[in-house]
Enzyme design. Structure first.
Site, short mmCIF file in Angstrom:
data_model
loop_
_atom_site.label_atom_id
_atom_site.label_comp_id
_atom_site.label_asym_id
_atom_site.label_seq_id
_atom_site.Cartn_x
_atom_site.Cartn_y
_atom_site.Cartn_z
N SER A 1 -6.38 -2.63 -1.43
CA SER A 1 -5.92 -3.48 -2.53
C SER A 1 -6.08 -2.85 -3.91
O SER A 1 -5.33 -3.17 -4.82
CB SER A 1 -6.64 -4.83 -2.50
OG SER A 1 -8.03 -4.67 -2.61
N HIS B 1 -1.86 -6.92 1.96
CA HIS B 1 -0.97 -6.20 1.05
C HIS B 1 0.05 -5.35 1.80
O HIS B 1 0.74 -4.52 1.20
CB HIS B 1 -1.79 -5.32 0.10
CG HIS B 1 -2.68 -6.08 -0.81
ND1 HIS B 1 -2.28 -6.55 -2.05
CD2 HIS B 1 -3.96 -6.49 -0.66
CE1 HIS B 1 -3.28 -7.20 -2.62
NE2 HIS B 1 -4.31 -7.17 -1.79
N LYS C 1 0.64 -13.70 -1.20
CA LYS C 1 1.27 -12.52 -1.80
C LYS C 1 2.77 -12.54 -1.49
O LYS C 1 3.52 -13.25 -2.14
CB LYS C 1 0.55 -11.27 -1.32
CG LYS C 1 -0.93 -11.30 -1.74
CD LYS C 1 -1.74 -10.20 -1.16
CE LYS C 1 -3.17 -10.25 -1.67
NZ LYS C 1 -3.91 -11.47 -1.26
#
Length: 399
Positions: free
Chosen positions: A182, A210, A241
């Site tokens: 990250s 991610h 996200k």
């Protein structure tokens, strides 16, 4: 000794406030998008994880509104008891199919997902091999599991193998890694990890918070990126996200998922994801499936930004291929000042200081969205270069 004594005195956050360079808790007056209203300043947002640009997508917003109308604002209970809606199970089935796994279970947050998965699947007679730069939630999950935690040097496969060799044969072994780290945006060495897991009889878990919507031709994440979708035992990911919502998930075999659903304390004793969050995640997943070009757009805009910054001589952390581009400023206070100056110029970035990064290696963590424009990137590049020139000037001093 007074328990609250630790709250007194000087801390990095109190000093930053005194100097007027405190970089946290800025108020947004608009929704997440490529350009936002941050405390009255029209701001190019290059500090969010809204990778596919779906937080303001009309279909996603409408799905959330309709879910509230039908199901209400909350579920008033855990999934284990009265908190399971039909849309929870539909989301899990859709995710499992998308990720090419037998089953899926969802958690109320991404952080809670790692707590719930690791603490359920590993125990006192097990060993967890953990990359030193894994997310904090992975470390907390390892602590909660009571398994023996062994950290290996970041992405160092020789060190990982050396530590695997030392694990007794009567121990269960879990290797857990971020898919995309990250802070750095670096992609893990999944092929080597999978090979070592097979060699030493370990199971693998990839935190793809991610990676989902970012890597792979269809956005299925790190395993798809490497062509190893059948080789990873457990996927973990988040909805906050790429899927423009809130929550997290685990995808694995039916037996593993069923076991976690019946033994994970963070799962059993937490309220289920709200109806709006479920509906927004489902709609975002639907858009990702029918518009995989968003994944390419995301990487293209990030590549455009990285090449532009490199051309300007900006000191970047090596890497590429993901929408996370860290810019070295080295000193914590310089990171705070840079964020302040950039926000005044209408650009938002995140400061990352110790302990999130090693001492003396503070960065500006920038991250990008599939719907950013080159014009927005050009503006942001210019401001970043000018601000870095200011804070790196020989006569620069923090008052």
């Amino acid at each position: 000794m007074d328990l609250f004594a630790k709250t007194e005195g000087e801390h990095n956050y109190t000093l930053a406030k005194e100097k007027g360079i405190y970089p946290y808790f800025h108020e947004l007056r608009s929704g997440q998008d490529t350009v936002v209203d941050m405390e009255g300043i029209k701001t190019v947002m290059i500090g969010s994880n809204n990778y596919l640009g779906l937080t303001s997508h009309p279909e996603v917003v409408a799905a959330g509104v309709e879910a509230v109308k039908k199901y209400g604002s909350g579920n008033s209970g855990s999934r284990f008891l009265n908190g399971t809606l039909d849309i929870h199970t539909k989301l899990e089935a859709e995710l499992a199919e998308f990720l090419h796994k037998e089953a899926c279970v969802t958690f109320s947050t991404g952080f809670q997902s790692n707590l719930g998965i690791i603490s359920a699947i590993a125990g006192r007679n097990d060993v967890i091999l953990c990359d030193k730069e894994n997310h904090a939630s992975i470390y907390d999950g390892c602590r909660l599991s009571f398994a023996k935690l062994i950290r290996y040097e970041h992405s160092d496969m020789e060190d990982l193998e050396a530590k695997l060799k030392e694990v007794p044969d009567d121990k269960g072994i879990l290797i857990v890694t971020d898919g995309v780290f990250s802070m750095s945006g670096e992609i893990c060495k999944l092929p080597e990890i999978v090979a070592l897991a097979k060699k030493y009889g370990a199971r693998t878990m990839v935190d793809d918070a991610h990676g989902l919507g970012v890597l792979g031709a269809h956005g299925r994440g790190t395993a798809e990126h490497f062509g190893l979708e059948d080789e990873v035992d457990i996927y973990m990911g988040t909805f906050s996200k790429s899927l423009a919502s809130l929550g997290g998930y685990m995808a694995s075999t039916k037996k593993v998922v069923d076991y976690v659903k019946h033994t994970s304390r963070p799962y059993i004793f937490s309220a289920s994801i709200t109806p709006a969050s479920v509906a927004c995640a489902r709609k975002s997943l639907d858009i990702l499936k029918r518009e995989p070009e968003r994944v390419k757009n995301l990487i293209d805009i990030a590549d455009y930004m990285r090449k532009g910054l490199e051309k300007l001589g900006v000191d970047l952390m090596p890497g590429g291929g993901t929408p996370i581009i860290p810019i070295y400023v080295y000193q914590d206070e310089k990171a705070f000042v840079a964020c302040k100056l950039l926000l005044e110029r209408g650009v938002y970035v995140n400061p990352s200081i110790t302990p999130a990064v090693p001492a003396g290696y503070a960065i500006l963590r920038t991250s990008y969205t599939a719907t950013h424009t080159k014009e927005q990137m050009d503006y942001a590049m210019k401001q970043i270069k000018e601000v870095l020139d200011i804070i790196n000037a020989p006569d620069f001093a923090i008052e």
